[in-house]
Design an enzyme around this catalytic site. Structure first.
Site, mmCIF file in Angstrom:
data_model
loop_
_atom_site.group_PDB
_atom_site.id
_atom_site.type_symbol
_atom_site.label_atom_id
_atom_site.label_comp_id
_atom_site.label_asym_id
_atom_site.label_seq_id
_atom_site.Cartn_x
_atom_site.Cartn_y
_atom_site.Cartn_z
ATOM 1 N N LYS A 1 3.140 6.925 4.889
ATOM 2 C CA LYS A 1 2.361 5.691 4.798
ATOM 3 C C LYS A 1 1.936 5.171 6.169
ATOM 4 C CE LYS A 1 4.931 4.342 0.637
ATOM 5 N NZ LYS A 1 5.777 3.283 0.011
ATOM 6 N N PRO B 1 0.831 -1.200 0.000
ATOM 7 C CA PRO B 1 0.000 0.000 0.000
ATOM 8 C C PRO B 1 0.870 1.257 0.000
ATOM 9 C CG PRO B 1 -0.807 -1.596 1.606
ATOM 10 C CD PRO B 1 0.528 -2.087 1.123
ATOM 11 N N GLU B 2 0.616 2.147 -0.953
ATOM 12 C CA GLU B 2 1.347 3.398 -1.026
ATOM 13 C C GLU B 2 0.462 4.521 -0.482
ATOM 14 O OE1 GLU B 2 3.264 3.995 -4.792
ATOM 15 O OE2 GLU B 2 3.875 1.906 -4.958
#
Length: 277
Positions: A58, A2-3
């Site tokens: 993040k 996940p960015e």
């Protein structure tokens, strides 16, 4: 992994469900994540009210009066809220990779799932921005501190590739592999070009492209390639508009030449040899 857009999508989904809710308990089934879950975390967070769900780079920040839970999703982590559960425990039985449950006073449960266990949970009683994970991070891509002038100034004398340069979280946060490739394509810059050989005008164009790409990805709910779904289980749809990432051999949407793939700074990279110089 996940960015930034995926983490921001998760934050936006969780905030209205968690803010103002009191934590009644925490169950840790697997403490061996990237870093061990602090043994005192369940006691520290139980009884606290979640005042805000924020994001830094993040990392998700669950702010309470006593401290902040800092959570990183790692390579394959996800969070979802299970509503209307029985008192004392989540009514939905945990799966093999459901490592942490955060129980709330309204009966709902925030469940952390992480098949690869590269995520992490930390408890910070001071300012989270001063935490060792966060204090060296560069500006957010939507902050006024991030612009082409900053990129140009910090890149002088650097021989590293411009792609590796903009993926450096000390320069700017949240520009991961997908969005670096897409931003460089929009800006017309070859990803392998040395960062110190990119001029000011091109860096200004690149900064604008980074913001545009990330904003569009957030609006689309992120990019679902393999592991990511939003907190409500829906996939992200930005993958449907990718111009170069993962499209080796396909025609460039601008000039029609074949998209190429090569490794730059140990990461797979996609670009158009005609449009990017």
């Amino acid at each position: 992994m996940p960015e930034l857009p995926e983490v921001e999508t998760t934050r936006r989904g969780l905030a209205p469900l968690l803010e103002g809710r009191r934590v009644t308990g925490m169950t840790v089934r697997q403490a061996r994540l990237r870093w061990p879950v602090p043994a005192g975390l369940p006691d520290a967070i139980t009884g606290q009210t979640i005042r805000a769900v924020d994001r830094r780079a993040k990392y998700l920040l669950f702010r309470t009066p006593a401290g902040t839970l800092i959570l990183h999703l790692g390579m394959s982590g996800s969070l979802r809220v299970i509503p209307g559960q029985q008192a004392g425990a989540c009514a939905v039985p945990p799966g093999r990779h459901d490592h942490v449950d955060l129980r709330l006073a309204d009966g709902s449960c925030l469940r952390y799932t992480d098949p690869r266990r590269f995520g992490s949970l930390h408890w910070c009683t001071g300012e989270p921005e001063a935490h060792w994970l966060l204090h060296r991070l560069g500006p957010e891509p939507f902050d006024t501190a991030f612009d082409g002038d900053r990129l140009h100034r910090l890149s002088r004398g650097r021989r590293t590739s411009v792609k590796a340069f903009i993926m450096d979280s000390g320069i700017v946060v949240g520009v991961g592999n997908i969005y670096a490739s897409e931003s460089l394509f929009r800006a017309g810059i070859h990803p392998g070009r040395p960062a110190g050989r990119v001029g000011l005008a091109r860096y200004r164009r690149l900064a604008g492209a980074v913001r545009e790409v990330l904003a569009e990805a957030i609006a689309a709910g992120g990019t679902t390639l393999r592991d990511f779904t939003a907190s409500d289980g829906r996939p992200g749809y930005f993958a449907q508009t990718l111009n170069v990432y993962g499209r080796a051999g396909a025609p460039c949407p601008r000039c029609g030449r074949s998209i190429r793939q090569r490794r730059i700074a140990q990461r797979s990279t996609w670009y158009c040899p005609g449009c990017q110089r």
